[in-house]
Scaffold this active site. Structure first.
Site, PDB file in Angstrom:
ATOM      1  N   HIS A 167       0.838  -1.197   0.000  1.00  0.00           N
ATOM      2  CA  HIS A 167       0.000   0.000   0.000  1.00  0.00           C
ATOM      3  C   HIS A 167       0.873   1.247   0.000  1.00  0.00           C
ATOM      4  CE1 HIS A 167      -2.163  -3.373   1.775  1.00  0.00           C
ATOM      5  NE2 HIS A 167      -3.272  -2.824   1.318  1.00  0.00           N
TER       6      HIS A 167
ATOM      7  N   HIS B 260      -4.208   3.277  -3.143  1.00  0.00           N
ATOM      8  CA  HIS B 260      -4.318   2.621  -1.837  1.00  0.00           C
ATOM      9  C   HIS B 260      -3.529   1.314  -1.787  1.00  0.00           C
ATOM     10  CE1 HIS B 260      -6.180   0.592   1.638  1.00  0.00           C
ATOM     11  NE2 HIS B 260      -6.232  -0.448   0.832  1.00  0.00           N
TER      12      HIS B 260
ATOM     13  N   GLU C 201     -18.647  -4.935  24.196  1.00  0.00           N
ATOM     14  CA  GLU C 201     -17.782  -6.114  24.350  1.00  0.00           C
ATOM     15  C   GLU C 201     -16.533  -6.031  23.473  1.00  0.00           C
ATOM     16  OE1 GLU C 201     -21.008  -6.254  23.587  1.00  0.00           O
ATOM     17  OE2 GLU C 201     -21.927  -7.024  25.435  1.00  0.00           O
TER      18      GLU C 201
ATOM     19  N   HIS D 155     -29.226 -16.752  24.142  1.00  0.00           N
ATOM     20  CA  HIS D 155     -28.255 -16.615  25.225  1.00  0.00           C
ATOM     21  C   HIS D 155     -27.478 -17.898  25.492  1.00  0.00           C
ATOM     22  CE1 HIS D 155     -30.171 -12.832  25.728  1.00  0.00           C
ATOM     23  NE2 HIS D 155     -29.563 -12.555  26.874  1.00  0.00           N
TER      24      HIS D 155
HETATM   25  C1  LIG Z   1     -11.771  -5.020   9.557  1.00  0.00           C
HETATM   26  C2  LIG Z   1     -11.197  -4.829   8.197  1.00  0.00           C
HETATM   27  N1  LIG Z   1     -12.012  -4.863   7.129  1.00  0.00           N
HETATM   28  C3  LIG Z   1     -11.509  -4.742   5.885  1.00  0.00           C
HETATM   29  C4  LIG Z   1     -10.176  -4.590   5.678  1.00  0.00           C
HETATM   30  C5  LIG Z   1      -9.615  -4.518   4.279  1.00  0.00           C
HETATM   31  N2  LIG Z   1      -9.145  -3.162   4.008  1.00  0.00           N
HETATM   32  C6  LIG Z   1      -7.855  -2.831   4.159  1.00  0.00           C
HETATM   33  S1  LIG Z   1      -7.576  -1.211   3.862  1.00  0.00           S
HETATM   34  C7  LIG Z   1      -9.183  -0.944   3.483  1.00  0.00           C
HETATM   35  C8  LIG Z   1      -9.647   0.435   3.083  1.00  0.00           C
HETATM   36  C9  LIG Z   1      -9.290   1.362   4.135  1.00  0.00           C
HETATM   37  O1  LIG Z   1      -9.597   2.665   3.810  1.00  0.00           O
HETATM   38  P1  LIG Z   1      -8.935   3.801   4.666  1.00  0.00           P
HETATM   39  O2  LIG Z   1      -8.966   3.426   6.084  1.00  0.00           O
HETATM   40  O3  LIG Z   1      -9.562   5.069   4.273  1.00  0.00           O
HETATM   41  O4  LIG Z   1      -7.434   3.727   4.234  1.00  0.00           O
HETATM   42  P2  LIG Z   1      -6.689   4.524   3.079  1.00  0.00           P
HETATM   43  O5  LIG Z   1      -6.894   3.788   1.817  1.00  0.00           O
HETATM   44  O6  LIG Z   1      -7.269   5.884   3.020  1.00  0.00           O
HETATM   45  O7  LIG Z   1      -5.305   4.492   3.542  1.00  0.00           O
HETATM   46  C10 LIG Z   1      -9.918  -2.100   3.611  1.00  0.00           C
HETATM   47  C11 LIG Z   1     -11.369  -2.199   3.354  1.00  0.00           C
HETATM   48  C12 LIG Z   1      -9.366  -4.558   6.833  1.00  0.00           C
HETATM   49  N3  LIG Z   1      -8.055  -4.449   6.754  1.00  0.00           N
HETATM   50  N4  LIG Z   1      -9.902  -4.659   8.055  1.00  0.00           N
END
Ligand SMILES: Cc1ncc(C[n+]2csc(CCOP(=O)(O)OP(=O)(O)O)c2C)c(N)n1
Ligand SMILES: [Mg+2]
Length: 702
Positions: free
Chosen positions: A43, A291, A443, A504
């Site tokens: 990334h 990204h 939680e 539950h």
């Molecule tokens: C809980 C979770 N769901 C999905 C992902 C997959 N994922 C990684 S980065 C991303 C997008 C994140 O967007 P943002 O936080 O705005 O990051 P940016 O691209 O702006 O750095 C996703 C969906 C993840 N890492 N964790």
């Protein structure tokens, strides 16, 4: 001509400070770009955008000693948008941060070498895909699943407040560090971020600063399609101090905002940082493609040209950049650390007992006499509920381990986890000394905060009903991944709360928690097994544990007649045996089903059947035993085996084998008094004896 920050390479003219800042920022950017390009995965865009922030934080603001990344009073940095890991690998490398090992010894080698960065995302590299605590020194928390990092940072902030309250003395600010967490749109959208932000605001954690990368981009494109709320209003509503930096490249503004954070009392700070993902890339900036895709060779060149960086150089670290970091954090950090060490030496003479506690905490060790007042429960056929026994044991332990603290997600009175001894107290806004945390009905936040407390080396527990453990699971998984000795106390472990019904009643939870590598799942059979479970858990230093405890009373077994509960420490043990230790059938149970097996066993023995009962509170611990021990408990020659557990049968085949049987749950439960449920689902001694005899071919199947 190659230029760096507009300055001719090789020029004899010294660079100005502003040029050195820019050179350092671009070095973080280009290392990130090159590593992703080389790995053909990763990334690049977010490191390119956030390099100025991370540079400013590390080189100008944070109190961090690269020579000793685990110095207790360091500021904490959590990269919650873990996909931007190259930011961390770059600064750990450029600051020359040294490695430490699992025994907290300082090693000479770098935490992250340039070679590691060249091998970004490759096997054994100290620059893995996402930040991994316990794998790379200088990483404060494992992040990647969005929301978890900021959530853990709240636990770290609670820990700092608690440590300061207990250990600081007039003139001795032993703990006065801050916690910084960087996050993106994903962290803001995930529920756990909101849960923890709400609690952090309530608790007035003014040692906590979140910096939100407001780039309007996630994987599917612009946040216009998903995320349009007024986030400033949201955080104001939570009671945070909200600041905005309109230009992510303005490092003076960044420094000023961070300064305002440190001056703000009574509220955590949320900084909205307007940035451009993929900054400087002519064709990728502000696009979702920046990204998670390498820029491509040609775009890498164009971007480096934009930065004024040599276009064809790869993994270039100018000496001036290393020197600049050495003159910044590399000088400030060790000086601050040195002053602290002097202070702590004086503190040790003034407050030797407290200093010893701090030493023990740092090494995750237990104080002398920690188990001195653990109760022993006498045999009692009426017995005591697992949760009640747990409450007594937890209170006994907490009195002897002053840094054991925790709480429940609003079920304390039911989980019996409230610490009630004199002076236990509540952790409250402005009064952070208490040992009882109140997580509210959160939680997921609870488990993440427990992780944050444990990352700060406190011994922490969280509690809820077992079935709601699912709400906490992502953070519990992270406990195991980070090898943290966290404790999760789950009560209402099966159908004991009969009338509440299937919503539950856990069914699949035991199997699914057993499936988490490294997590020690325990389901004790009676009060003395509860004691032994806690004794085992207390000694863990690098493994989390979860307890499944009964709501209803369980008979306290007569240990003069049956084997000692200390057998729990081996995961499973022969509780009651056939004459001559020569069984023909083995009944295996956990939790409430163990006394059921005992009742059936007595009946079988009376009928001349050589039965054995194995209490199996923990598969995880049993799996760690030597094969000889395992075979002595479950002799391979005895294939008539029956497992009884009020939970999904999934996995029991491994102990009962192909010819064995399991009385368990294949459906959800139902709403009815427990007795009726036991009858409906076959958890009665008659059913156990019947199947045991079937296994031995002594009766025909019905
Ligand atoms: C809980 C979770 N769901 C999905 C992902 C997959 N994922 C990684 S980065 C991303 C997008 C994140 O967007 P943002 O936080 O705005 O990051 P940016 O691209 O702006 O750095 C996703 C969906 C993840 N890492 N964790
Ligand atoms: Mg984003």
């Amino acid at each position: 001509m190659n230029t760096i920050a507009g300055t001719a390479v090789g020029s004899l003219q010294p660079l100005t400070n502003a040029q050195l800042d820019q050179l350092s920022i671009n070095c973080i950017r280009t290392l990130s770009i090159d590593a992703v390009q080389q790995a053909k995965s990763g990334h690049p865009g977010t490191p390119m955008a956030l390099a100025p922030l991370v540079y400013t934080l590390w080189n100008r603001v944070m109190r961090f000693d690269p020579q000793d990344p685990i110095w207790p009073n360091r500021d904490r940095f959590v990269l919650s948008n873990g996909h931007a890991s190259m930011l961390l690998w770059s600064v750990l490398h450029l600051t020359g941060t040294r490695a430490v090992n699992a025994e907290y010894e300082r090693l000479g080698q770098p935490a992250v070498s340039l070679d590691d960065i060249r091998r970004f995302r490759q096997l054994d590299s100290k620059a893995p895909g996402h930040p991994e605590y316990h794998w790379v020194s200088g990483v404060e928390a494992t992040t990647g699943p969005l929301g978890q990092g900021i959530a853990m940072s709240v636990g770290m902030a609670i820990a700092q407040k608690w440590l300061a309250n207990r250990y600081n003395r007039p003139g001795f600010e032993i703990f006065d560090y801050n916690i910084y967490a960087v996050c993106g749109d994903g962290c803001m959208m995930e529920g756990v971020g909101s849960e923890t932000a709400s609690l952090a605001g309530h608790l007035a954690l003014d040692n906590l600063c979140w910096i939100y990368d407001n780039n309007h981009i996630t994987i599917e494109g612009s946040t216009r399609i998903t995320f349009t709320e007024d986030i400033a209003a949201r955080f104001l509503g939570y009671g945070w101090n909200v600041l905005r930096i309109g230009d992510a490249n303005d490092i003076d503004l960044i420094e000023r905002a961070l300064d305002m954070f440190r001056k703000t009392k009574g509220r955590p700070t949320f900084i909205i940082l307007d940035s451009h993902i993929g900054y400087g890339s002519p064709h990728r900036q502000d696009t979702a493609a920046a990204h998670g895709e390498p820029l491509g060779e040609e775009e890498v060149r164009l971007t480096k040209r934009d930065y004024g960086w040599p276009e064809n150089a790869k993994f270039l670290v100018p000496d001036a950049v290393r020197d600049h970091f050495a003159a910044g954090v590399g000088t400030r950090g060790p000086q601050a650390h040195g002053r602290w060490t002097e202070l702590f030496t004086a503190y040790r003479s003034a407050y030797p007992k407290l200093a010893t506690e701090i030493d023990l905490i740092q090494r995750r060790e237990l104080p002398a006499g920690w188990d001195a007042s653990l109760p022993i429960f006498s045999a009692d056929s009426k017995g005591i509920a697992g949760r009640d026994a747990s409450g007594k044991v937890l209170n006994a332990l907490a009195q002897n381990i002053p840094w054991l603290l925790g709480g429940s997600a609003d079920l304390g009175p039911s989980n019996k986890t409230t610490l009630t001894f004199e002076g236990a107290g509540d952790f409250e806004p402005g009064a952070p000394g208490g040992r009882n945390l109140h997580f509210g009905i959160r939680e997921h936040a609870m488990a993440a905060i427990v992780n944050g407390l444990s990352l700060s080396k406190l011994r922490a527990f969280g509690a809820t009903f077992f079935v709601f453990g699912d709400y906490a699971r992502p953070a519990i998984r992270r406990s195991a991944l980070m090898e943290l000795p966290t404790i999760f106390v789950f009560t209402h472990d099966a159908m004991g709360d009969g009338e509440d019904g299937p919503t539950h009643q856990p069914v699949e939870q035991l199997a699914s928690f057993r499936a988490i590598p490294g997590l020690v799942m325990l389901r004790p059979a009676d009060a003395n097994e509860v004691v032994e479970a806690y004794r085992y858990i207390a000694k863990l230093r690098h493994q989390p544990a979860a307890l499944a405890l009964s709501r209803q009373p369980l008979p306290t077994l007569d240990r003069t007649k049956y084997a000692a509960a200390s057998g729990l420490a081996r995961g499973a043990y022969v509780l009651a045996d056939a004459p001559g230790s020569n069984p023909e059938v083995i009944l295996i149970g956990s939790g409430s089903e163990v006394s059921l097996c005992i009742d059936a066993h007595e009946e079988l023995v009376a009928e001349g059947i050589r039965s054995r009962v194995v209490s199996m509170p923990s598969w995880d611990i049993f799996e760690q035993q030597a094969p000889e021990y395992q075979d002595s408990v479950l002799p391979p020659g005895v294939t008539a085996r029956l497992a009884v557990e009020q939970a999904s049968t999934l996995g029991w085949e491994r102990y009962v084998g192909r010819s064995g049987r399991v009385i368990g749950m294949k459906t959800f439960g139902a709403s009815a008094p427990l007795k009726e449920l036991q009858r409906k689902f076959g958890f009665e001694p008659e059913r156990v004896t019947e199947i045991a005899k079937e296994l031995l071919g002594k009766t025909s199947r019905r």
